[in-house]
Scaffold this active site. Structure first.
Site, PDB file in Angstrom:
ATOM      1  N   VAL A 118       0.711  -1.402  -0.074  1.00 46.02           N
ATOM      2  CA  VAL A 118       0.104  -0.014  -0.141  1.00 46.02           C
ATOM      3  C   VAL A 118       0.934   1.359   0.087  1.00 46.02           C
ATOM      4  O   VAL A 118       1.733   1.435   0.910  1.00 46.02           O
ATOM      5  CB  VAL A 118      -0.815  -0.001   1.339  1.00 46.02           C
ATOM      6  CG1 VAL A 118      -1.858   1.294   1.128  1.00 46.02           C
ATOM      7  CG2 VAL A 118      -1.805  -1.200   1.518  1.00 46.02           C
ATOM      8  N   ASP A 187      -7.872  -1.792  -7.707  1.00 40.32           N
ATOM      9  CA  ASP A 187      -6.509  -1.828  -6.934  1.00 40.32           C
ATOM     10  C   ASP A 187      -6.678  -0.888  -5.750  1.00 40.32           C
ATOM     11  O   ASP A 187      -6.092  -1.272  -4.517  1.00 40.32           O
ATOM     12  CB  ASP A 187      -5.692  -0.985  -7.929  1.00 40.32           C
ATOM     13  CG  ASP A 187      -4.197  -0.735  -7.344  1.00 40.32           C
ATOM     14  OD1 ASP A 187      -3.460  -1.644  -7.002  1.00 40.32           O
ATOM     15  OD2 ASP A 187      -4.039   0.238  -6.967  1.00 40.32           O
ATOM     16  N   LYS A 191      -6.066  -2.387  -1.522  1.00 36.75           N
ATOM     17  CA  LYS A 191      -5.394  -1.453  -0.848  1.00 36.75           C
ATOM     18  C   LYS A 191      -6.113  -1.354   0.617  1.00 36.75           C
ATOM     19  O   LYS A 191      -5.647  -1.369   1.685  1.00 36.75           O
ATOM     20  CB  LYS A 191      -4.438  -0.550  -1.209  1.00 36.75           C
ATOM     21  CG  LYS A 191      -3.595  -0.725  -2.602  1.00 36.75           C
ATOM     22  CD  LYS A 191      -3.256   0.201  -3.260  1.00 36.75           C
ATOM     23  CE  LYS A 191      -2.216   0.037  -4.287  1.00 36.75           C
ATOM     24  NZ  LYS A 191      -1.899   1.126  -5.130  1.00 36.75           N
TER      25      LYS A 191
END
Lengths: 416, 416
Positions: A118, A187, A191
């Site tokens: 992240v 995406d 995270k």
């Protein structure tokens, strides 16, 4: 890509890392399909058989930088089963199989290190679970996809449409050929799942995360938002919910333009974390790229080596259970709404009546002078209301004879 | 103050910390002059004899939150000599006696934990020495004094003079009765010394740090800077110098208004760190206050306990040598200059000639319409030049018959 950055910077900064952390990191083996990508000095240590790497008794730490979910999962499981700490930058892997992998790590008394998963080089994982370990996390608001932030920033600066910027972003390498993982918010959700696990001590299921991307955001809404004092960003939002569940959601969001988060532009990432002891904090940096990500991977490898040195599987506790995520229709948020209204008296009254009927307060109304064809834009910022109520009111309003398409509704966070 | 916050939050979040870090923190003893400040439930564990606390065999970690340099130094040395890890928020102590204390810690195989000494609750120490351990630090730009940032923010927002705001800041508790430690840049310099030690692996002497405070900054310069696209902040600046020395300096600085650092307002702190691998990063939060500081102290105590659990004195190497700081007159910077010039032809030519003679380029010139009495303001932003050269040119210019008082020169960083 990230593997190349990792190798380059490890070779270059090896002595600095040794001096600072007291560990002497050496690359014992590289598993790679394309040998031409490996620096010449390491070619003798390169193999196309990843199993021989994982099972090599001289390999003490396995670094997985291949990406993807299938082979990476196999490698990760093999490493942990061999009782070797796993360092990974793979957010998709952790979001989908975190519970399984951390369980396997616990069983084998080894650790998983995932700082690079992240925020690229930003040490956000470390900040959350070490630096803020004494805090209940009150909220996380993250700009954690550089592609989306790049597109939204250019749309805001240049007044251009999404369709135009995405083409240029691809040409310039800021967006992948298949952009969907980024622009559809997947995406960011991967995270968000990882950040939520650190905040709450449990994993959340990907299918429980409400996800909206940025394809529907228009330059017009960005410009109206600016006039109202807001900036539109794709945010991951993580908050405790009143019913002992966690809010974990990803969607375009209006945030106050004078907030530090709003000043985060281009490919940069930032994560704002509020804790019950520390108050508001924020972490900013490059969220992707071989170099920035290598910085985080190197930190993790040094940590894993330090933990091996004292026979500790990991310094901080992990967790391998799933927790409850609040359903989006139960969540309370504020909304910005843009309606295309017929230019005639009484329209505002009709709209306001419907919001009122559903118990939703109107915080501000703005009707710009300009208009196209028969309709005028009618902008409203609403008070906090439960999502389900808002959706009911919004559908009803869109069915009014005086309201035409296009209409747009975007959630708003005022950080209060 | 900080002691009270620490005790309150430890009692409140004890179980959370235990769950996350696996350590069970207990307050064994409190040394305090004023017993009335101790919560009733801990009164039986309170003493006015700090030595009995440090020497109590049941006390495993000593937390020093008294502040000041004399007694705190005595306590710190006693704790380390007793081989007990020391947790401290005391930047003055570390800036003045860091080399001695870290040497003593090494000798006694124990550690010093000082996350709370810079940036309050922001985990900046952890980010620098752990998260970015693989990076050579290219630069640090820190807003690390909340009082100064509060004053400068209000001066910018309200156009009021320093003298007016400092009075209000004292009334509201944002400035101490004796404000000099803050507004003269001393507190920022203490913290800069600590950040520099982490960036470079050596301590710098306080007397080698060039320090300027904010008393001379006028609302006029803040307003002119804004027109030129800059914001004035009191910065700690730490950079490698070309001659193998470190630049460590504290002074008011013009920074680009569109930078994230410029968006840091009020009592908030932020530290921008650039590394050779990670690129630009930034850390933001409350730099002072009992609660925010307690968050960092609690993190340190948990770390110290974790290190004790594995018989490690500290996870990262410390350093107990002094290093060289670049002399300010050798440093290259850019300058913003405001001159009071007679309103007659040829003035600009005379000024430009002197800068040219000293090899200093003029990047931009701005002459606002307004003027008071006989002079007009003449604003210039200069190219990079060595400090000594600039000072020579500046003195020469101030002696011109066409230049009157007041004149002002403030350094400028463009982060390029």
């Amino acid at each position: 890509m990230v593997g190349g950055g990792f190798v380059k910077h490890l070779l270059r900064n090896h002595d600095l890392i040794a001096e600072r952390t007291g560990v002497d990191l050496q690359i014992k083996k590289i598993a790679e399909k394309d040998f031409s990508r490996v620096p010449a000095e390491l070619s003798s240590r390169t193999t196309d058989d990843w199993k021989s790497l994982v099972n090599d008794p001289e390999v003490q730490i396995v670094v997985e930088l291949m990406g993807g979910k299938n082979l990476a999962l196999e490698v990760a499981k093999a490493a942990l089963t061999a009782k070797k700490p796993l360092v990974t930058a793979n957010k998709a892997l952790l979001a989908h199989a975190g519970e399984e992998l951390f369980g396997l790590a616990d069983k084998n008394q080894t650790g998983i290190y995932f700082e690079a998963s992240v925020g690229g080089g930003i040490p956000i994982i470390k900040a959350l679970r070490e630096g803020l370990c004494a805090n209940h996390i009150s909220s996380i608001h993250g700009i954690i996809n550089g592609t989306c932030n790049y597109i939204l920033t250019r749309m805001a600066n240049e007044g251009k449409a999404y369709e135009e910027i995405i083409v240029e972003a691809k040409k310039l390498g800021y967006a992948e050929a298949d952009e969907s993982l980024d622009v559809d918010g997947i995406d960011t959700a991967h995270k968000a799942a990882i950040l939520a696990s650190l905040a709450y001590g449990f994993w959340v299921k990907m299918e429980d995360i409400h996800i909206e991307g940025i394809r529907t955001i228009s330059a017009l809404d960005i410009s109206y938002a600016q006039k109202l004092g807001y900036t539109i960003k794709l945010l991951a939002i993580i908050k405790p919910d009143e019913n002992n569940a966690a809010q974990v959601r990803v969607h375009p969001t209006l945030i106050p333009s004078d907030s530090v988060l709003a000043s985060v532009s281009g490919v940069y990432n930032a994560v704002a974390v509020e804790g019950d002891v520390v108050g508001k904090t924020l972490y900013y940096g490059r969220g992707a790229g071989a170099d920035a990500t290598a910085s985080a991977v190197l930190c993790d490898v040094a940590e894993a080596a330090a933990d091996l040195g004292v026979n500790k599987s990991s310094r901080f506790t992990s967790h391998d259970i799933y927790g409850k995520v609040a359903k989006i229709d139960q969540v309370e948020t504020r909304y910005y709404v843009r309606l295309s209204a017929l230019d005639q008296p009484g329209v505002l009254a009709q709209v306001a009546t419907i919001f009122g009927k559903h118990g939703i307060g109107i915080s501000s109304v703005y009707q710009p002078e300009e208009h196209s064809d028969e309709t005028v834009p009618l902008l409203m910022v609403l008070d906090k209301a439960r999502e389900a109520k808002f959706q009911d009111a919004y559908s009803e309003i869109k069915q009014l004879a005086v309201i035409k398409e296009p209409c747009q509704a975007i959630r708003l966070e005022d950080f209060s």
